[in-house]
Design an enzyme around this catalytic site. Structure first.
Site, PDB file in Angstrom:
ATOM      1  N   SER A 126      52.478  49.251  41.982  1.00 49.26           N
ATOM      2  CA  SER A 126      51.620  48.782  43.106  1.00 49.26           C
ATOM      3  C   SER A 126      52.776  48.880  44.304  1.00 49.26           C
ATOM      4  O   SER A 126      53.665  48.720  44.365  1.00 49.26           O
ATOM      5  CB  SER A 126      51.165  47.230  43.125  1.00 49.26           C
ATOM      6  OG  SER A 126      50.817  46.615  44.380  1.00 49.26           O
ATOM      7  N   TYR A 151      52.209  37.829  41.395  1.00 50.69           N
ATOM      8  CA  TYR A 151      51.421  39.193  41.097  1.00 50.69           C
ATOM      9  C   TYR A 151      52.417  40.415  41.409  1.00 50.69           C
ATOM     10  O   TYR A 151      52.757  41.164  40.548  1.00 50.69           O
ATOM     11  CB  TYR A 151      49.870  39.404  41.470  1.00 50.69           C
ATOM     12  CG  TYR A 151      49.636  40.840  41.629  1.00 50.69           C
ATOM     13  CD1 TYR A 151      49.995  41.624  42.696  1.00 50.69           C
ATOM     14  CD2 TYR A 151      49.403  41.206  40.270  1.00 50.69           C
ATOM     15  CE1 TYR A 151      49.385  42.794  42.734  1.00 50.69           C
ATOM     16  CE2 TYR A 151      49.040  42.588  40.373  1.00 50.69           C
ATOM     17  CZ  TYR A 151      49.023  43.444  41.415  1.00 50.69           C
ATOM     18  OH  TYR A 151      48.546  44.737  41.542  1.00 50.69           O
ATOM     19  N   LYS A 155      54.887  43.293  38.953  1.00 51.15           N
ATOM     20  CA  LYS A 155      55.082  44.418  38.975  1.00 51.15           C
ATOM     21  C   LYS A 155      56.405  44.967  39.241  1.00 51.15           C
ATOM     22  O   LYS A 155      56.846  46.047  38.611  1.00 51.15           O
ATOM     23  CB  LYS A 155      54.182  45.155  40.239  1.00 51.15           C
ATOM     24  CG  LYS A 155      52.855  44.745  39.939  1.00 51.15           C
ATOM     25  CD  LYS A 155      52.126  45.535  38.865  1.00 51.15           C
ATOM     26  CE  LYS A 155      50.771  45.298  38.503  1.00 51.15           C
ATOM     27  NZ  LYS A 155      50.258  46.238  37.255  1.00 51.15           N
TER      28      LYS A 155
HETATM   29  C1  WQD Z   1      42.986  44.629  52.832  1.00 51.28           C
HETATM   30  C2  WQD Z   1      42.963  44.162  54.089  1.00 51.28           C
HETATM   31  C3  WQD Z   1      43.177  41.966  54.873  1.00 51.28           C
HETATM   32  C4  WQD Z   1      39.352  40.811  52.943  1.00 51.28           C
HETATM   33  C5  WQD Z   1      45.536  44.739  47.577  1.00 51.28           C
HETATM   34  C6  WQD Z   1      45.708  44.261  46.281  1.00 51.28           C
HETATM   35  C7  WQD Z   1      46.843  44.266  45.713  1.00 51.28           C
HETATM   36  C8  WQD Z   1      47.376  45.715  45.874  1.00 51.28           C
HETATM   37  C9  WQD Z   1      47.160  46.273  47.299  1.00 51.28           C
HETATM   38  C10 WQD Z   1      47.313  46.665  43.762  1.00 51.28           C
HETATM   39  C11 WQD Z   1      44.017  43.393  54.554  1.00 51.28           C
HETATM   40  C12 WQD Z   1      41.740  42.494  55.057  1.00 51.28           C
HETATM   41  C13 WQD Z   1      40.661  41.494  53.312  1.00 51.28           C
HETATM   42  C14 WQD Z   1      38.615  40.086  53.833  1.00 51.28           C
HETATM   43  C15 WQD Z   1      39.970  41.012  55.564  1.00 51.28           C
HETATM   44  N1  WQD Z   1      46.734  46.532  44.932  1.00 51.28           N
HETATM   45  N2  WQD Z   1      40.705  41.631  54.660  1.00 51.28           N
HETATM   46  N3  WQD Z   1      38.693  40.356  55.103  1.00 51.28           N
HETATM   47  O1  WQD Z   1      45.749  42.352  50.425  1.00 51.28           O
HETATM   48  O2  WQD Z   1      46.034  44.939  50.772  1.00 51.28           O
HETATM   49  O3  WQD Z   1      46.073  44.003  48.501  1.00 51.28           O
HETATM   50  O4  WQD Z   1      45.701  46.125  47.668  1.00 51.28           O
HETATM   51  O5  WQD Z   1      48.193  46.133  43.300  1.00 51.28           O
HETATM   52  O6  WQD Z   1      46.800  43.850  44.401  1.00 51.28           O
HETATM   53  O7  WQD Z   1      45.343  42.835  46.340  1.00 51.28           O
HETATM   54  O8  WQD Z   1      44.147  44.140  49.970  1.00 51.28           O
HETATM   55  O9  WQD Z   1      41.538  44.115  49.984  1.00 51.28           O
HETATM   56  O10 WQD Z   1      42.549  41.941  50.094  1.00 51.28           O
HETATM   57  O11 WQD Z   1      43.000  43.453  52.158  1.00 51.28           O
HETATM   58  O12 WQD Z   1      40.048  41.312  56.697  1.00 51.28           O
HETATM   59  O13 WQD Z   1      37.515  39.295  53.517  1.00 51.28           O
HETATM   60  O14 WQD Z   1      41.621  43.780  54.456  1.00 51.28           O
HETATM   61  O15 WQD Z   1      43.739  41.043  55.661  1.00 51.28           O
HETATM   62  O16 WQD Z   1      44.278  43.510  55.890  1.00 51.28           O
HETATM   63  P1  WQD Z   1      45.263  44.008  49.892  1.00 51.28           P
HETATM   64  P2  WQD Z   1      42.678  43.297  50.477  1.00 51.28           P
END
Ligand code: WQD
Length: 343
Positions: A126, A151, A155
């Site tokens: 990741s 988490y 990784k």
């Molecule tokens: C993306 C953006 C939030 C929800 C994920 C996985 C992690 C890794 C990378 C594999 C952020 C914003 C989110 C909401 C929002 N993948 N958001 N409102 O945090 O980048 O991590 O991808 O390993 O395991 O969790 O992904 O989709 O949670 O957030 O504004 O209701 O969307 O702040 O900027 P993230 P995400």
């Protein structure tokens, strides 16, 4: 046809990879404990492929059960290891659950692979291993940092285990794929990201808001140092991501891979949360109900991939646009609605 064991093969990325492996002429064998996936993923895979894929209901931390699978499936040419817990927030609340499961399954799998002389492994890593990067885009040489969550740390530790194994003279050959943000679903809308509880991730929250399941999307912060103040991510279509696993296993089977190799798997483009929302609206014609809320603790302000290494060494590039990924996510949401009303 070469047998590939896919741990976590009934999960979101695993199920899409099982489809792409089959279509590339491989024989995937699914191994899943169904702790974060459902039987209907197997039905979806069968509907796409027109045939069932063998599945063992097995936990990767159970060495006895794992040996059983290797006994019943002689001639496994390689393994793609997805099986792990992956909810960032939950990992902060329950770190021991994450360390014992994610590290335990990795160590048990490696032990059994060595016993059965299976030495080709693709590992689901990741971009979280990069923490908050100093420079963008991130390359595979960008320093790995203390992850923002247990988490992400599992990784990072798995990568270290695999690197130490590679340096020990073991004949294990590993490719670690560092995913950016997987989104979307198979164009058939028969498989996709299963909604288990309130979504943490952005895209399932968007589609559930558009479907009226959620009141409105809260965008976590618009005061970051980005084009429109919202966070930047590299959103990669899950089918493109699945295809990267086929390319990685092919490289391992060709004998061209070094003891261990790391590849970023992203589009190479960063988009803000607001840009992602607008892409959804353009793709689907649905107006999304959202508001700006406070920042989410632990969020990385900006991250997206430099994909040069995968392009040059794997000959791999993503092909789907953000809009196409959003459309596929919406089609999957509609399929979920249809099938749940029928059920
Ligand atoms: C993306 C953006 C939030 C929800 C994920 C996985 C992690 C890794 C990378 C594999 C952020 C914003 C989110 C909401 C929002 N993948 N958001 N409102 O945090 O980048 O991590 O991808 O390993 O395991 O969790 O992904 O989709 O949670 O957030 O504004 O209701 O969307 O702040 O900027 P993230 P995400």
């Amino acid at each position: 046809m070469k047998k590939i064991l896919v741990t976590g093969g009934a999960g979101y990325i695993g199920s899409h990879t099982v489809v792409e492996l089959t279509e590339a002429g491989y024989t995937p064998i699914i191994l899943d404990n169904f702790s974060n996936s459902e039987e209907r993923a197997l039905e979806g895979i069968a509907a796409i492929l027109g045939k069932e894929v063998p599945c063992y209901r097995t936990d990767c931390t159970d060495a006895v059960a794992l040996r059983e699978v290797f006994e019943q499936e002689p001639g496994i040419a390689g393994v793609i290891h997805f099986a792990a817990y992956k909810a960032v927030g939950e990992s902060v609340a329950e770190p021991l659950k994450y360390y014992s499961n994610n590290l335990g399954s990795m160590l048990t799998l490696l032990q059994v692979m060595e016993e059965y002389k299976v030495n080709k492994l693709v590992f689901s890593s990741s971009c979280t291993v990069y923490g908050i990067p100093e420079k963008l885009p991130v390359t595979e040489q960008t320093p790995v940092q203390k992850a923002n969550s247990p988490y992400g740390n599992t990784k990072k530790i798995c990568e270290e285990i695999l690197t130490d194994l590679a340096d020990s003279g073991s004949n294990m050959r590993t490719i670690a794929l560092r995913y950016f943000n997987p989104i979307g679903a198979h164009p058939s809308a028969r498989i996709g990201e299963l909604p288990l509880g309130v979504p943490n991730n952005l895209v399932p929250f968007i589609t559930q808001t558009a479907a009226g399941i959620r009141q409105e999307l809260t965008i976590f912060g618009d005061d970051y140092d980005t084009a429109d103040g919202t966070c930047v991510r590299d959103y990669v279509h899950v089918v493109d991501l699945a295809k990267a696993h086929v390319v990685a296993i092919e490289r391992l089977l060709s004998g061209k891979a070094a003891n261990i190799e790391f590849f970023n798997v992203g589009t190479g483009t960063g988009n803000t949360v607001l840009e992602a929302v607008k892409a959804f609206e353009r793709a689907t014609g649905k107006k999304l109900n959202y508001k700006i809320g406070p920042r989410r603790p632990g969020d990385v302000p900006k991250i997206f991939a430099d994909v040069t290494k995968a392009t040059v060494e794997l000959g791999f590039k993503t092909t789907s646009t953000l809009e196409e990924a959003m459309q596929s996510a919406w089609d999957w949401q509609l399929h979920l609605e249809e099938t749940s009303t029928k059920a």
